[in-house]
Design a protein around this motif. Sequence first.
Motif, PDB file in Angstrom:
ATOM      1  N   GLU A 236      -5.599  -1.209 -10.015  1.00 30.62           N
ATOM      2  CA  GLU A 236      -6.994  -1.316  -9.586  1.00 30.62           C
ATOM      3  C   GLU A 236      -7.506  -2.749  -9.785  1.00 30.62           C
ATOM      4  O   GLU A 236      -8.121  -3.325  -8.882  1.00 30.62           O
ATOM      5  CB  GLU A 236      -7.845  -0.327 -10.388  1.00 30.62           C
TER       6      GLU A 236
ATOM      7  N   LEU B 158      -5.983  -5.106  -7.185  1.00 39.10           N
ATOM      8  CA  LEU B 158      -6.581  -4.938  -5.859  1.00 39.10           C
ATOM      9  C   LEU B 158      -8.010  -5.485  -5.821  1.00 39.10           C
ATOM     10  O   LEU B 158      -8.420  -6.090  -4.836  1.00 39.10           O
ATOM     11  CB  LEU B 158      -6.575  -3.474  -5.442  1.00 39.10           C
TER      12      LEU B 158
ATOM     13  N   ILE C 284       2.301   1.765  -3.505  1.00 40.41           N
ATOM     14  CA  ILE C 284       1.296   2.260  -4.449  1.00 40.41           C
ATOM     15  C   ILE C 284       1.083   3.753  -4.230  1.00 40.41           C
ATOM     16  O   ILE C 284       1.085   4.543  -5.177  1.00 40.41           O
ATOM     17  CB  ILE C 284      -0.032   1.487  -4.299  1.00 40.41           C
TER      18      ILE C 284
ATOM     19  N   LEU D  96      -8.346   0.943  -2.855  1.00 42.14           N
ATOM     20  CA  LEU D  96      -7.226   0.784  -1.929  1.00 42.14           C
ATOM     21  C   LEU D  96      -7.698   0.949  -0.481  1.00 42.14           C
ATOM     22  O   LEU D  96      -7.248   0.214   0.407  1.00 42.14           O
ATOM     23  CB  LEU D  96      -6.122   1.788  -2.267  1.00 42.14           C
TER      24      LEU D  96
ATOM     25  N   TYR E  78      -9.327  -2.179   0.448  1.00 37.50           N
ATOM     26  CA  TYR E  78      -8.282  -3.198   0.578  1.00 37.50           C
ATOM     27  C   TYR E  78      -7.625  -3.126   1.960  1.00 37.50           C
ATOM     28  O   TYR E  78      -7.471  -4.140   2.630  1.00 37.50           O
ATOM     29  CB  TYR E  78      -7.255  -3.018  -0.540  1.00 37.50           C
TER      30      TYR E  78
ATOM     31  N   VAL F 138       0.843  -1.199   0.000  1.00 38.71           N
ATOM     32  CA  VAL F 138       0.000   0.000   0.000  1.00 38.71           C
ATOM     33  C   VAL F 138       0.879   1.250   0.000  1.00 38.71           C
ATOM     34  O   VAL F 138       0.644   2.189  -0.763  1.00 38.71           O
ATOM     35  CB  VAL F 138      -0.958  -0.017   1.216  1.00 38.71           C
TER      36      VAL F 138
END
Length: 180
Positions: free
Chosen positions: A98, A101, A57, A165, A168, A54
């Motif tokens: 995207e 995820l 990203i 995200l 997630y 994370v």
Amino acid sequence: MAKVTTGTGDTGYTGLLGAQRVPKYDPRPDTFGTVDEATSALGLARAVARDQKVKDIIYRVQQELYLLMGELATPPEQYEQMGLRMTAEHVHHLEQVEAELQSAVEIPNKFIIPGDTLDGAALDMARAIIRRAERMAVKLLHDGVIQNTEVVRYLNRLSDLIFILARYVEVTSSLANLPE
């Protein structure tokens, strides 16, 4: 050491890339200032995130947003000299992340109330700011101030990516807290 206070903005004007100066409330600095807010909100999300994936990203997105801000700060007469701009490849990369995820988390078919986790809430705040920046960039595009449609496409995809995200990190945080 960089000089932070220059005094050149004390009269209410700011510089674009090149020699042009515009009022600080001009749509260009208003828009790239909003993108800067989003970058800072993403920085908060990155600082509180526990998952290195994370963090990575978010960091890449922050770097790309600096490119986008530079493009927004470039007046038309300087645009060709700039060379760097948002491209379909930037948008495609967001779509790839995207999709990756989305394969790892189910997105509920309901409104999400932010705040289940600190990192998720920080991402949702960033997403809301990105949406505002997108609306402002759309106005610049429709008014003919910018011509690159990839700027708007990037911000649109980015807000989707940041929404996913956030879901997630909420799911992975709840999985990490399950009793063994």
